[in-house]
Design an enzyme around this catalytic site. Structure first.
Site, PDB file in Angstrom:
ATOM      1  N   THR A   1      53.454  50.325  14.547  1.00 18.01           N
ATOM      2  CA  THR A   1      52.679  51.576  14.542  1.00 18.01           C
ATOM      3  C   THR A   1      52.475  52.104  13.116  1.00 18.01           C
ATOM      4  O   THR A   1      51.426  52.673  12.812  1.00 18.01           O
ATOM      5  CB  THR A   1      53.331  52.670  15.421  1.00 18.01           C
TER       6      THR A   1
ATOM      7  N   PHE B   1      51.340  51.030  23.129  1.00 16.62           N
ATOM      8  CA  PHE B   1      50.770  51.291  24.453  1.00 16.62           C
ATOM      9  C   PHE B   1      51.208  52.636  25.012  1.00 16.62           C
ATOM     10  O   PHE B   1      50.405  53.405  25.515  1.00 16.62           O
ATOM     11  CB  PHE B   1      51.226  50.208  25.430  1.00 16.62           C
TER      12      PHE B   1
ATOM     13  N   ILE C   1      51.176  40.917  19.351  1.00 15.59           N
ATOM     14  CA  ILE C   1      50.093  39.928  19.265  1.00 15.59           C
ATOM     15  C   ILE C   1      49.359  40.075  17.942  1.00 15.59           C
ATOM     16  O   ILE C   1      48.273  39.558  17.759  1.00 15.59           O
ATOM     17  CB  ILE C   1      49.113  40.172  20.429  1.00 15.59           C
TER      18      ILE C   1
ATOM     19  N   HIS D   1      53.731  37.008  24.068  1.00 13.79           N
ATOM     20  CA  HIS D   1      52.454  37.451  24.630  1.00 13.79           C
ATOM     21  C   HIS D   1      51.249  36.920  23.861  1.00 13.79           C
ATOM     22  O   HIS D   1      50.169  37.507  23.889  1.00 13.79           O
ATOM     23  CB  HIS D   1      52.415  38.982  24.702  1.00 13.79           C
TER      24      HIS D   1
ATOM     25  N   CYS E   1      39.742  28.947  24.669  1.00 11.26           N
ATOM     26  CA  CYS E   1      39.013  28.683  25.908  1.00 11.26           C
ATOM     27  C   CYS E   1      40.019  28.560  27.046  1.00 11.26           C
ATOM     28  O   CYS E   1      41.015  27.839  26.926  1.00 11.26           O
ATOM     29  CB  CYS E   1      38.211  27.388  25.767  1.00 11.26           C
TER      30      CYS E   1
ATOM     31  N   SER F   1      60.476  48.531  21.261  1.00 10.31           N
ATOM     32  CA  SER F   1      59.921  48.119  22.556  1.00 10.31           C
ATOM     33  C   SER F   1      60.353  49.129  23.606  1.00 10.31           C
ATOM     34  O   SER F   1      61.506  49.544  23.631  1.00 10.31           O
ATOM     35  CB  SER F   1      60.432  46.736  22.956  1.00 10.31           C
TER      36      SER F   1
ATOM     37  N   ILE G   1      61.646  53.334  12.987  1.00 10.01           N
ATOM     38  CA  ILE G   1      62.076  51.972  12.617  1.00 10.01           C
ATOM     39  C   ILE G   1      62.034  51.753  11.102  1.00 10.01           C
ATOM     40  O   ILE G   1      62.976  51.205  10.519  1.00 10.01           O
ATOM     41  CB  ILE G   1      61.184  50.924  13.324  1.00 10.01           C
TER      42      ILE G   1
HETATM   43  P1  NAD Z   1      55.154  49.995  24.148  1.00 13.70           P
HETATM   44  O1  NAD Z   1      53.929  50.680  23.637  1.00 13.70           O
HETATM   45  O2  NAD Z   1      55.407  49.980  25.584  1.00 13.70           O
HETATM   46  O3  NAD Z   1      56.421  50.647  23.454  1.00 13.70           O
HETATM   47  C1  NAD Z   1      56.480  50.867  22.083  1.00 13.70           C
HETATM   48  C2  NAD Z   1      57.771  51.618  21.853  1.00 13.70           C
HETATM   49  O4  NAD Z   1      57.971  51.769  20.468  1.00 13.70           O
HETATM   50  C3  NAD Z   1      57.768  53.009  22.474  1.00 13.70           C
HETATM   51  O5  NAD Z   1      58.930  53.101  23.275  1.00 13.70           O
HETATM   52  C4  NAD Z   1      57.791  53.958  21.273  1.00 13.70           C
HETATM   53  O6  NAD Z   1      58.660  55.059  21.516  1.00 13.70           O
HETATM   54  C5  NAD Z   1      58.390  53.093  20.195  1.00 13.70           C
HETATM   55  N1  NAD Z   1      57.885  53.386  18.840  1.00 13.70           N
HETATM   56  C6  NAD Z   1      56.599  53.458  18.425  1.00 13.70           C
HETATM   57  N2  NAD Z   1      56.549  53.641  17.082  1.00 13.70           N
HETATM   58  C7  NAD Z   1      57.849  53.712  16.651  1.00 13.70           C
HETATM   59  C8  NAD Z   1      58.440  53.887  15.379  1.00 13.70           C
HETATM   60  N3  NAD Z   1      57.715  54.008  14.264  1.00 13.70           N
HETATM   61  N4  NAD Z   1      59.794  53.932  15.303  1.00 13.70           N
HETATM   62  C9  NAD Z   1      60.575  53.804  16.442  1.00 13.70           C
HETATM   63  N5  NAD Z   1      60.047  53.609  17.667  1.00 13.70           N
HETATM   64  C10 NAD Z   1      58.697  53.553  17.771  1.00 13.70           C
HETATM   65  O7  NAD Z   1      55.173  48.553  23.508  1.00 13.70           O
HETATM   66  P2  NAD Z   1      55.894  47.234  23.998  1.00 13.70           P
HETATM   67  O8  NAD Z   1      57.224  47.560  24.578  1.00 13.70           O
HETATM   68  O9  NAD Z   1      55.798  46.285  22.864  1.00 13.70           O
HETATM   69  O10 NAD Z   1      54.970  46.725  25.181  1.00 13.70           O
HETATM   70  C11 NAD Z   1      53.566  46.763  25.067  1.00 13.70           C
HETATM   71  C12 NAD Z   1      52.859  45.428  25.232  1.00 13.70           C
HETATM   72  O11 NAD Z   1      51.539  45.566  24.727  1.00 13.70           O
HETATM   73  C13 NAD Z   1      53.478  44.350  24.409  1.00 13.70           C
HETATM   74  O12 NAD Z   1      54.036  43.432  25.262  1.00 13.70           O
HETATM   75  C14 NAD Z   1      52.364  43.745  23.569  1.00 13.70           C
HETATM   76  O13 NAD Z   1      51.989  42.488  24.093  1.00 13.70           O
HETATM   77  C15 NAD Z   1      51.195  44.662  23.718  1.00 13.70           C
HETATM   78  N6  NAD Z   1      50.856  45.434  22.490  1.00 13.70           N
HETATM   79  C16 NAD Z   1      50.991  44.842  21.261  1.00 13.70           C
HETATM   80  C17 NAD Z   1      50.671  45.558  20.124  1.00 13.70           C
HETATM   81  C18 NAD Z   1      50.827  44.866  18.785  1.00 13.70           C
HETATM   82  O14 NAD Z   1      50.768  43.629  18.724  1.00 13.70           O
HETATM   83  N7  NAD Z   1      51.058  45.611  17.689  1.00 13.70           N
HETATM   84  C19 NAD Z   1      50.227  46.883  20.213  1.00 13.70           C
HETATM   85  C20 NAD Z   1      50.098  47.453  21.489  1.00 13.70           C
HETATM   86  C21 NAD Z   1      50.429  46.713  22.627  1.00 13.70           C
HETATM   87 ZN    ZN Z   2      36.481  24.891  26.428  1.00 13.67          ZN
END
Ligand code: NAD
Ligand code: ZN
Length: 256
Positions: free
Chosen positions: A30, A37, A105, A123, A131, A197, A240
Site C-alpha cells: 500500500t 482489497f 500479484i 495468486h 492464454c 494480509s 509495516i
Molecule cells: P487484503 O486487502 O485483504 O488485506 C490487506 C491487509 O493489510 C489489511 O488487513 C490491512 O489492514 C493491512 N494493511 C494495509 N496497509 C498496511 C500497512 N501499511 N501496514 C500494516 N498493515 C497494512 O489483502 P490480502 O490479504 O493480500 O488479500 C487480497 C488478495 O487480493 C490477495 O490475495 C491478492 O491476490 C490480491 N491483491 C493484491 C494486491 C497486490 O498485489 N499489491 C493488491 C490488492 C489485492
Molecule cells: Zn493460446
C-alpha cells in the site's frame, strides 16, 4: 508496545530463528500506491471481484475485468518496492529468510532484487497476461493498445483462446507447484512472519496455521486485527514500513 520495541522484538525472533519464511499480502504494497482489497480505501469498496467462471463464460465480464485492469495499470507501473519489500529483501540476502510466500500479484518482491526462485506467488502475477487455452504469455502493452481502440481484449495470437491477466481469480484453481512449495516452506520453517494480509483469503491463509502447527513461531504484522492474532506469538498492529525499515540496517550475521 512502541514501534522501536516492536521492531526489536521482531529482530530478536528473526535472529534466533534458523529458517524464517515471510508471507506477504496486499498491505506490504500500500505504501507504493497500490491499494489493498479490504482496507477502507481498498479496491472492494467499488468493485466486487469477478469470478473465474463468469470471466470464462461472459464476454461482458471479460470486458469489465480488462477495463478495471487498465484503470489500475498506471498505479502498478509506477509502483516501486516499499520499505517493507526492501527489508524482506535484506532478510533473504542475509539468509535469515529462505522464502517469500506472497499473495500479491504486483511483482514488487522481484523488483526489490530478490531471486525469483525464492518467491512463491500463490495468486500469479499481474504484470503480464496468459492464454487460458495454450498458456502463451502476452504483454499487457499490446493488449492495452487494442483494448483502447476496440474496448475488447484481443484473442490469443497462437490459438485464438481467451487472454487473462496471469493472476488467480476467485473460483480459479490454485497453481499446484506453488502450493506445494508454499506448504513445504511452511512445514520446514521455525519462524513464519505475516506482513499485511487480512488472512481471510483461503487456501493462502492456511499457511500460517500449517507453520504454527508444525512448531514454528508465528508473527503477524498488520495495522488491524486478524483472525489468527490469537494463535500468534507476536502481534504488531503498526505500519509495516515503520516496523520493517529498521531491519535493513540491523547488521545480520549472513548465513549460508
Ligand atoms: P487484503 O486487502 O485483504 O488485506 C490487506 C491487509 O493489510 C489489511 O488487513 C490491512 O489492514 C493491512 N494493511 C494495509 N496497509 C498496511 C500497512 N501499511 N501496514 C500494516 N498493515 C497494512 O489483502 P490480502 O490479504 O493480500 O488479500 C487480497 C488478495 O487480493 C490477495 O490475495 C491478492 O491476490 C490480491 N491483491 C493484491 C494486491 C497486490 O498485489 N499489491 C493488491 C490488492 C489485492
Ligand atoms: Zn493460446
Amino acid at each position: 508496545m512502541d514501534v522501536i520495541t516492536a521492531s526489536k522484538k521482531l529482530a530478536d525472533l528473526l535472529e534466533a530463528s534458523t529458517q524464517a519464511v515471510v508471507f506477504t499480502g496486499a498491505g506490504i504494497s500500500t505504501e507504493s500506491g497500490i491499494p489493498d482489497f479490504r482496507s477502507p480505501t481498498g479496491l472492494w469498496k467499488n468493485n466486487m471481484p469477478i469470478d473465474f467462471r463468469d470471466f470464462v463464460s461472459s464476454p461482458q465480464a471479460r470486458q469489465e475485468a480488462w477495463r478495471r485492469k487498465f484503470a489500475l495499470e498506471e498505479k502498478f507501473l509506477n509502483a516501486k518496492p516499499t520499505r517493507g519489500h526492501m527489508a524482506v529483501a535484506a532478510l533473504i540476502d542475509a539468509g535469515i529468510a529462505s522464502r517469500i510466500i506472497t499473495q500479491n500479484i504486483d511483482n514488487l518482491h522481484q523488483a526489490s532484487g530478490v531471486d525469483t526462485a525464492k518467491i512463491i506467488e500463490l495468486h500469479g502475477n499481474g504484470t503480464y497476461a496468459a492464454c487460458l487455452d495454450c498458456g502463451k504469455r502476452h504483454e499487457l502493452a499490446w493488449i492495452g493498445e487494442i483494448f483502447k481502440k476496440t474496448e475488447r481484449p484481443p484473442d490469443c495470437t497462437a490459438c485464438a483462446g481467451i487472454l487473462k491477466a496471469a493472476t488467480i481469480s476467485f473460483g480459479q484453481a490454485m497453481p499446484e507447484l506453488q502450493m506445494k512449495h508454499a506448504e513445504a516452506a511452511s512445514l520446514a520453517c521455525d519462524l513464519f512472519v505475516v506482513l499485511g494480509s487480512s488472512l481471510v483469503v483461503y487456501p493462502a491463509a492456511a499457511f500460517p496455521v500449517v507453520a504454527k502447527r508444525s512448531g514454528a513461531k508465528l508473527v503477524i504484522i498488520n495495522r488491524e486485527e486478524t483472525e489468527l492474532d490469537p494463535i500468534a506469538d507476536l502481534v504488531i498492529h503498526e505500519d509495516i514500513g515503520e516496523i520493517m525499515h529498521p531491519l535493513c540496517d540491523f547488521g545480520w550475521d549472513t548465513r549460508s
